[in-house]
Design a protein around this motif. Structure first.
Motif, PDB file in Angstrom:
ATOM      1  N   THR A 116     -32.090  -3.443 -49.400  1.00 61.68           N
ATOM      2  CA  THR A 116     -32.256  -3.014 -47.660  1.00 61.68           C
ATOM      3  C   THR A 116     -31.513  -1.674 -47.434  1.00 61.68           C
ATOM      4  N   ALA A 117     -30.503  -1.257 -48.464  1.00 60.42           N
ATOM      5  CA  ALA A 117     -29.824   0.032 -48.127  1.00 60.42           C
ATOM      6  C   ALA A 117     -30.829   0.951 -48.641  1.00 60.42           C
ATOM      7  N   LEU A 118     -31.718   0.719 -49.702  1.00 61.97           N
ATOM      8  CA  LEU A 118     -33.378   1.888 -50.171  1.00 61.97           C
ATOM      9  C   LEU A 118     -34.682   1.910 -48.610  1.00 61.97           C
ATOM     10  N   LEU A 119     -34.602   0.971 -47.836  1.00 62.48           N
ATOM     11  CA  LEU A 119     -35.009   1.727 -47.090  1.00 62.48           C
ATOM     12  C   LEU A 119     -35.488   3.084 -46.705  1.00 62.48           C
ATOM     13  N   PRO A 120     -34.623   3.424 -46.091  1.00 62.18           N
ATOM     14  CA  PRO A 120     -34.800   5.263 -46.010  1.00 62.18           C
ATOM     15  C   PRO A 120     -35.265   6.267 -46.619  1.00 62.18           C
ATOM     16  N   ILE A 121     -35.134   5.748 -48.346  1.00 67.10           N
ATOM     17  CA  ILE A 121     -35.874   6.545 -49.363  1.00 67.10           C
ATOM     18  C   ILE A 121     -37.282   5.767 -49.410  1.00 67.10           C
ATOM     19  N   PHE A 122     -37.660   4.732 -49.163  1.00 70.33           N
ATOM     20  CA  PHE A 122     -38.970   4.431 -49.260  1.00 70.33           C
ATOM     21  C   PHE A 122     -39.456   5.286 -48.065  1.00 70.33           C
ATOM     22  N   LEU A 165     -26.966  -0.202 -35.675  1.00 75.56           N
ATOM     23  CA  LEU A 165     -25.565   0.690 -35.971  1.00 75.56           C
ATOM     24  C   LEU A 165     -26.155   1.299 -37.340  1.00 75.56           C
ATOM     25  N   SER A 166     -26.037   0.154 -38.011  1.00 78.30           N
ATOM     26  CA  SER A 166     -27.053   0.422 -40.067  1.00 78.30           C
ATOM     27  C   SER A 166     -28.315   1.316 -39.809  1.00 78.30           C
ATOM     28  N   VAL A 167     -28.703   1.148 -39.087  1.00 78.60           N
ATOM     29  CA  VAL A 167     -30.143   1.756 -38.699  1.00 78.60           C
ATOM     30  C   VAL A 167     -29.234   3.757 -39.098  1.00 78.60           C
ATOM     31  N   ALA A 168     -28.585   3.574 -38.131  1.00 78.71           N
ATOM     32  CA  ALA A 168     -28.114   5.120 -37.359  1.00 78.71           C
ATOM     33  C   ALA A 168     -27.082   5.972 -38.539  1.00 78.71           C
ATOM     34  N   ILE A 169     -26.248   4.973 -39.281  1.00 77.84           N
ATOM     35  CA  ILE A 169     -25.194   4.810 -39.843  1.00 77.84           C
ATOM     36  C   ILE A 169     -25.927   5.977 -40.844  1.00 77.84           C
ATOM     37  N   GLY A 170     -26.615   4.830 -41.899  1.00 80.17           N
ATOM     38  CA  GLY A 170     -27.581   5.157 -42.707  1.00 80.17           C
ATOM     39  C   GLY A 170     -28.784   6.766 -42.780  1.00 80.17           C
ATOM     40  N   TRP A 171     -29.190   6.463 -41.605  1.00 75.47           N
ATOM     41  CA  TRP A 171     -29.904   7.177 -41.624  1.00 75.47           C
ATOM     42  C   TRP A 171     -29.539   8.905 -41.542  1.00 75.47           C
ATOM     43  N   GLN A 172     -28.445   8.933 -40.346  1.00 79.86           N
ATOM     44  CA  GLN A 172     -27.307   9.977 -40.295  1.00 79.86           C
ATOM     45  C   GLN A 172     -26.650  10.792 -42.302  1.00 79.86           C
TER      46      GLN A 172
END
Length: 420
Positions: free
Chosen positions: A249-255, A43-50
């Motif tokens: 962790t919250a910045l991983l989508p940006i990296f 859920l964390s991956v999906a919500i963050g990505w979305q």
């Protein structure tokens, strides 16, 4: 012993069993935690990505963490009271059903195309509130199931369950979002349902003292207990500020998207790398005791965590980044095992819920509020500088705690601490 509880669910003080996993109720709880944490990580991956796909905003990513943290801040003390008053297994069961309902809304919204950032924030807040009640009850279930002489081993196995889920969850989430976030949400729903079934078969063998009345004295008793014991306060506050500053962790989508340019598959690998390191170390800790070197090991692991965070921040190579994240997970799990064992060993059975609620608040603050801090800092100075600054800040916290605020932690050797 509660009526209907079989001997096979009891780990006797007189029996020297090689593993706490021989306790069937603990095994079921351990497996349930793997499924539920896997679901939450997906859920964390999906919500963050979305959220990032919808907004292209680091600040909005940080808001997801804030949305999960605020319910925890408001509901932690009531959650502790609830865990000490009612059946802890039932609390976990009900909370996971609420989580299933929230995920179902995400499934429908993503599949039908009407999902908006506000819906993601509402879902994150609901999940945060539910897990606020689930966390203390689930943690307090462990002393209800196993005896005190196996709590350190149970803590290590619990950590391994968490890290196993944090390997499988982000990787699976990163793969599934390639086919759409609704696929990741459906997989999360299935995992939560499996956890619900397992929790139904968990049996407790220790009685819980019921409180007579709710008043300000009992409401704040968990906080007073923690703040009256410098060892516990120092350990969990050290973890709070270290992860608050050093967590990226919250910045991983940006990296993944902008720095390493690996896309969603790379995001899954980045999210899994810390858990791989943590799982490896947690499995070692199920066999190796930290007794006689708890304090030194704690600060050494924190130094590794801080330096690895800086390394990740400056890396532009996916393999070096994965190695750095591996080190952050390997070092961080040492603190997790030390903290959880200290809390459970030094807390009376009838206060486990309240004290674990305070512990959950510290953990949630470091994770969810840390995500908000990281997102805000990244929005101001960029993801790379924010991560490097966080790692340096973590190292500074270690020095302050070691030589200033809690020097007693340096010489900590045993989990059982005599304090007034």
């Amino acid at each position: 012993m509660n009526p209907g509880t079989s001997r096979e669910d009891v780990v006797s003080l007189n029996e020297n069993k090689p593993s706490v996993l021989h306790n069937r109720s603990f095994l079921r709880l351990w497996m349930a935690r793997i499924f539920s944490t896997t679901a939450f990580q997906m859920l964390s991956v999906a919500i963050g990505w979305q959220m990032y796909a919808l907004t292209d905003s680091a600040f909005q990513l940080g808001l997801v963490g804030l949305a999960q943290f605020l319910p925890m801040l408001l509901l932690t003390l009531p959650a502790g009271q609830t865990a000490d008053r009612y059946d802890r297994r039932t609390i976990v069961y009900v909370c996971q059903l609420v989580e299933c309902a929230a995920v179902m809304v995400l499934v429908l919204g993503s599949a039908q195309g009407w999902i908006e950032p506000v819906h993601l924030l509402i879902a994150a807040a609901l999940l945060g509130a539910s897990r606020t009640f689930e966390g203390p009850a689930s943690a307090a279930l462990v002393p209800d199931i196993v005896d005190r002489d196996q709590l350190a081993q149970a803590s290590a196995w619990s950590a391994s369950a968490m890290q196993t889920a944090m390997i499988v969850g982000p990787s699976l989430g990163g793969v599934l979002v390639v086919w759409g976030t609704s696929a990741a949400y459906v997989a999360s729903l299935v995992a939560l349902a499996a956890s619900v079934v397992l929790i139904l078969f968990v049996k407790t063998v220790h009685f819980v003292k019921k409180l007579d009345a709710v008043n300000m004295d009992t409401f704040l008793s968990g906080l007073r207990f923690v703040f009256a014991r410098k060892i516990i306060l120092g350990t969990i506050s050290l973890d709070l500020f270290a992860v608050l500053l050093g967590g990226a962790t919250a910045l991983l989508p940006i990296f993944a998207e902008d720095v390493l340019k690996t896309g969603s598959l790379g995001l899954g690998l980045l999210r899994s790398a810390p858990a791989v390191g943590a799982l490896a170390v947690s499995l070692v800790l199920t066999r190796v005791s930290l007794e006689n070197a708890i304090g030194k090991t704690l600060f050494a692991s924190l130094a590794v965590f801080a330096l690895a965070t800086v390394l990740f921040g400056v890396s532009t190579n996916i393999w070096l980044s994965l190695f750095a994240l591996f080190l952050t997970g390997a070092s961080d799990v040492v603190s997790v095992v030390i903290r959880s064992t200290l809390v459970q060993v030094n807390t009376p059975q009838d206060m486990q819920g309240r004290v674990n609620a305070v512990n959950s608040l510290f953990i949630g603050t470091s994770n969810q509020l840390g995500e908000f801090e990281s997102g805000t800092m990244a929005g101001l100075v960029g993801a790379v500088p924010a991560t490097v600054i966080g790692g340096i800040g973590t190292l500074a916290v270690a020095v302050i705690w070691m030589y200033g605020l809690f020097p007693v932690l340096r010489g900590l050797k045993t989990y059982t601490v005599e304090e007034g």
